[in-house]
Motif scaffolding. Sequence first.
Motif: not given
Length: 517
Positions: A217-238
Amino acid sequence: MKSLLKDLPIYIIDFVIICFALYCSYKRSNYPIHMLQLEGYDNDEYKTFLKNNKNKVNKLVYKLDKEQKTPLVWTDRAKRLLKKHKIVNIICFVVAIIISFIMLNVIDSHIFSVLVTIGLSFLVYFYQYKVLILSNKWAKPTEDRINMGFFNQAQDKIRNYKENYGLKVLGITGSFGKTSVKFITDTILSEGLKVKNTPSSFNTPMGLSKVINNELESDREVFIAELGAKIPGEIHEVASLVQPDIGIITAIGPTHMHLFKTIDNIMKTKYELIEDLPMDGVAIFNYDNDYVKILADKTEKKTLRYGTKDIEKLDVYADEIKVDENGSEFMLHIRGEGEIKCKTKLLGVHNISNLLASATAASVLGLSLEQIQSGIAKVEPVEHRLSLIPSKSNTIVIDDAFNSNPVGFRAALDVLKEFKGHRKIIITPGMVELGDMEEDENRKIGEVISDVVDFVILVGKKRTVPIYEGLKNKDFNEDNVYRVSSLAEATEVLAKISMPGDVVLFENDLPDNYNEE
């Protein structure tokens, strides 16, 4: 016409056989769809599962366990796949009928025709697991288009909230510790900010897109995102999806080695988060981890280091650490801000490292030492990650059932050591997804286990052979080692040998797509 009427009974018999086989195939398809879902609908990973679990997939009838660890979820994608799978099955059986009719006309044997129909129907039924690969290939272009639509929608929403509402995005990655740090950070940041976290281990493009599109929602000040990967390039994607302002690398070690192959590949992949930070972004590193330290020292963007060693090089650190079976206390230092005494319910020194990661992010986002201290005191253990769970038998049960790795396993054993004056029991299937290192690492952990526990219950007689060898290498009492085939059997053994006051560690829990034999 006479020939058609003469063969009509055979056509009817063939048709009935096909219909029955088709119905049985539909019933049989739930399990392979379940396994494909657990493999992220990745055909290559699914093929590896088939190769490693021939004893399961070659059963004529497979009955789902009454208690699935991760049950099949009939998502929209799973339903779409099932529809396509039904069509593929129909095509296969139509081909079987055509072949049967051809054989009938060529050989002119009713019995042979029926046998051909039965044989072909059985093959389609028996190889449902492989037929599903064709169905998934057919479904993939459609799913890619749908997923890209959700991805673009979420990406635009994040961009809009950052530009118009001042949203800050915190990205967290690492071989392990990222989910714990995510939940800890949520608790601490909530002392002074409006935060949106992602549930459980949501760390893929589609999982994150779903949360962003439906819940942010627009009133959130921080969004926490866990970024997972099993192969190179997947972190770039997320990272291109969530567009982080702050990035944390919690730790790097040998996980998913069957996919990454080398630690260097893991380091490069996790570092993609730092590469995707803006020039005014902040990179946060666990300087106690040897691999992360290398990445921190080569980073040119604003860099903050946390840990408990090399204190002179750290921006955030802990000392005066006291750890026991009730939790920990330590002095938190943040350069430029001061120090403050902190207490936590979390077990183990490694959890202090996770708290430091979150405290560093909180400091960057403007929280005071007092707010950070208050948040640390409120942090609850994350489910299945060294959490104490109630026991009716008056034993102390430590649940560390989330996928294990060499560092995490040793950390759990260190926690177990703190329960002095108690008999100690471990229940474990060992570690998985370590590639070529798996046997050696499990053998080493068997040697470590021998110095800590009194009783060992190994789940999976074949898989746990290396741990058993490690125990024998240290002359562990073999009478106190129990080798069982399932968690249910392990529970029965535990009921027989445990006494009030014992400490029981459940370390790792194989997912449904792993063979527990």
